[in-house]
Design a protein around this motif. Structure first.
Motif, PDB file in Angstrom:
ATOM      1  N   ARG A   1       0.827  -1.209   0.000  1.00 29.97           N
ATOM      2  CA  ARG A   1       0.000   0.000   0.000  1.00 29.97           C
ATOM      3  C   ARG A   1       0.865   1.264   0.000  1.00 29.97           C
TER       4      ARG A   1
ATOM      5  N   ARG B   1       2.158   1.711  -3.501  1.00 25.73           N
ATOM      6  CA  ARG B   1       1.014   2.105  -4.321  1.00 25.73           C
ATOM      7  C   ARG B   1       0.713   3.598  -4.167  1.00 25.73           C
ATOM      8  N   GLN B   2       0.777   4.090  -2.934  1.00 28.01           N
ATOM      9  CA  GLN B   2       0.510   5.495  -2.653  1.00 28.01           C
ATOM     10  C   GLN B   2       1.581   6.401  -3.267  1.00 28.01           C
TER      11      GLN B   2
END
Length: 300
Positions: free
Chosen positions: A36, A39-40
Motif C-alpha cells: 500500500r 502504491r501510494q
C-alpha cells in the motif's frame, strides 16, 4: 494514435488452451502495508511502473517488499511488440521533470537497488537517452548509496545514444533479447535480433555488468533457446533471465506452450555450464525479479 497490432499475423491455437494456467503459475494477490505504501507513492508522484504497465505477476511480491521498477519516458510506446501489454501510440511530449520525480520517490522509498526501464521513444532524435542520463544523475544525487540497474531499449542502433547511458556507469545495464532468432520478426516486429546482440556486446565491452532476458512459451523449441543463450554468452552477457510468457489480452500473441518448472531448471543448468555468472530461470521470472541478487551475488 497508431497501432500496428492488426498487422501482426499470430498463430491460431484452440481457445481452450488459453483458458487455464497450470498450477505452478498461481500468484498471490498484492496485499500488505508495504504494498500500500508503494502504491501510494506511485500514485502521488504520477510515476509509471512496468510492474503495472506490463501486468507483472510478481508485483505483489516485489511491492510488498517495498521495491518497484520505474518506467520513464511516459507509458506510451512507439513500438507494437506482439507480446507487450504497454500501450502503443503517439507518446506525449517529454517530461523534463520526470528524472527529479523518480529520484524523489527512490529517496522516499529508501530503495537500495533501483531498476529503471522505459518505453521505446523512436520518434525522438536522442531516443530518450538524455532523460535516461538525467534520471541516473538525479537518483545518484538524491540517493548516493543506491545502486542502479537500467533496462534499456536498443535506441534503433544509434550507438551514440547508447553511449550516453553507458557513460553514467550504472551498476547493471540490461537489454532484453525477448525471444529466439526464429521468432523475432513475429514477436518483435520493429526490433532486430542481431541489433540487440550488438547492443549487449557494446555494453559488455564497456566493462559493465550486462544482462538480458528471454520469454518462453511463444513457440520456440529447446534448440532455439539454447542457441539464443549461447548467442548472449558470446557477446559477453553475464546474467540471463528466462520466464514464461503470459498473454496480456486476446489481441496479443497467444501462449503456445506452458513450459514446466523442470524445463526451466534444465535451462538454468545449461546456462551455468555456458559460463553465465547468474541464471534466473522459472515460470514467474521477469527481468527485474530478484534484480538485487544479479548485482550483489556476482563479480564481473
Amino acid at each position: 494514435m497508431f497501432n500496428f497490432a492488426s498487422m501482426i499475423e499470430l498463430p491460431v491455437i484452440p481457445a481452450d488452451t488459453m483458458k487455464k494456467k497450470p498450477d505452478w503459475l498461481r500468484v498471490k494477490l498484492p496485499v500488505g502495508k508495504e504494498y500500500r505504501k508503494v502504491r501510494q507513492l506511485v500514485d502521488e508522484h504520477k510515476l509509471h511502473t512496468i510492474c503495472e504497465s506490463g501486468n507483472c505477476p510478481n508485483m505483489g511480491e516485489c511491492w510488498g517488499a517495498g521495491t518497484a521498477t520505474f518506467m520513464i519516458l511516459g507509458n506510451i510506446c512507439t513500438r507494437s511488440c506482439s507480446f507487450c501489454a504497454v500501450t502503443t501510440g503517439r507518446p506525449l511530449p517529454v517530461d523534463w521533470d520526470e528524472p527529479n520525480r523518480v529520484a524523489d520517490s527512490v529517496k522516499l522509498m529508501g530503495v537500495k537497488h533501483c531498476v529503471i526501464t522505459s518505453v521505446d521513444r523512436d520518434e525522438l532524435k536522442d531516443g530518450g537517452s538524455i532523460i535516461w542520463a538525467e534520471t541516473i544523475k538525479a537518483i545518484r544525487r538524491e540517493s548516493p548509496g543506491t545502486t542502479l540497474e537500467t533496462l534499456i531499449p536498443d535506441f534503433k542502433g544509434v550507438w551514440e545514444n547508447l553511449d550516453r547511458v553507458i557513460a553514467e556507469r550504472p551498476e547493471v545495464v540490461s537489454h532484453n533479447l525477448e525471444t529466439v532468432r526464429r521468432l523475432t520478426r513475429q514477436v518483435r516486429i520493429q526490433a532486430k535480433y542481431d541489433r540487440s546482440l550488438e547492443c549487449l556486446r557494446r555494453i559488455s565491452e564497456a566493462g559493465l555488468r550486462t544482462k538480458s532476458g528471454i520469454m518462453l512459451g511463444l513457440g520456440e523449441k529447446e534448440e532455439d533457446v539454447v542457441e539464443a543463450m549461447q548467442d548472449l554468452r558470446n557477446v559477453g552477457v553475464h546474467v540471463i533471465t528466462l520466464g514464461q510468457y503470459l498473454q496480456p489480452s486476446k489481441a496479443h500473441h497467444p501462449v503456445i506452450d506452458w513450459v514446466t518448472p523442470q524445463q526451466f531448471d534444465k535451462y538454468r543448468d545449461i546456462g551455468m555450464e555456458m559460463g553465465f555468472k547468474y541464471v534466473e530461470s522459472g515460470p514467474l521470472v521477469r527481468s527485474s525479479y530478484h534484480a538485487e541478487k544479479h548485482l550483489f551475488d556476482m563479480e564481473v
